[in-house]
Design a protein around this motif. Sequence first.
Motif, mmCIF file in Angstrom:
data_model
loop_
_atom_site.group_PDB
_atom_site.id
_atom_site.type_symbol
_atom_site.label_atom_id
_atom_site.label_comp_id
_atom_site.label_asym_id
_atom_site.label_seq_id
_atom_site.Cartn_x
_atom_site.Cartn_y
_atom_site.Cartn_z
ATOM 1 N N VAL A 1 -6.011 2.692 1.142
ATOM 2 C CA VAL A 1 -5.850 3.783 2.105
ATOM 3 C C VAL A 1 -6.474 5.054 1.549
ATOM 4 O O VAL A 1 -6.273 5.412 0.393
ATOM 5 C CB VAL A 1 -4.362 4.030 2.396
ATOM 6 N N ASP B 1 3.146 8.835 5.596
ATOM 7 C CA ASP B 1 2.938 7.794 4.590
ATOM 8 C C ASP B 1 1.773 8.118 3.660
ATOM 9 O O ASP B 1 1.788 7.727 2.490
ATOM 10 C CB ASP B 1 2.635 6.455 5.284
ATOM 11 N N TYR B 2 0.762 8.758 4.205
ATOM 12 C CA TYR B 2 -0.468 8.943 3.445
ATOM 13 C C TYR B 2 -0.897 10.409 3.475
ATOM 14 O O TYR B 2 -0.758 11.076 4.508
ATOM 15 C CB TYR B 2 -1.594 8.082 4.029
#
Length: 130
Positions: free
Chosen positions: A2, A118-119
């Motif tokens: 990611v 999340d990122y």
Amino acid sequence: EVQLVESGGGWVQAGGSLRLSCAASGFTFDDYAIAWFRQAPGKEREGVSCISSSDSSDDFTYYADSVKGRFTISSDNAENTVYLQMNSLKPEDTAVYYCAAAPLLTWGLMPPKPDEYDYWGQGTQVTVSS
């Protein structure tokens, strides 16, 4: 892997414009909301804007009061990229700008809370001189 990669930051005089880009990879872009946060030295992180990057014509957007009417967020789902067009910049806009991704399901009546992302990207510096 990611990745969220910000670009487009720099130095500009007050009243000027910059366009930030957030290029996403490694996850299903259409399933996430993408937000821009900023943090100035000595200040808390602030949510600036957010967009539901679903591939539809009904994107939700959010703007902090401090940037409404000056900043515009947009999403290019073909390129998995979110943009933040910043106009009429002020010295108080000076900060490191980060993009972040949260599952679309976390967007209820309000955009996702900071702990629901999340990122995160590494950030890009924006400096506005008076």
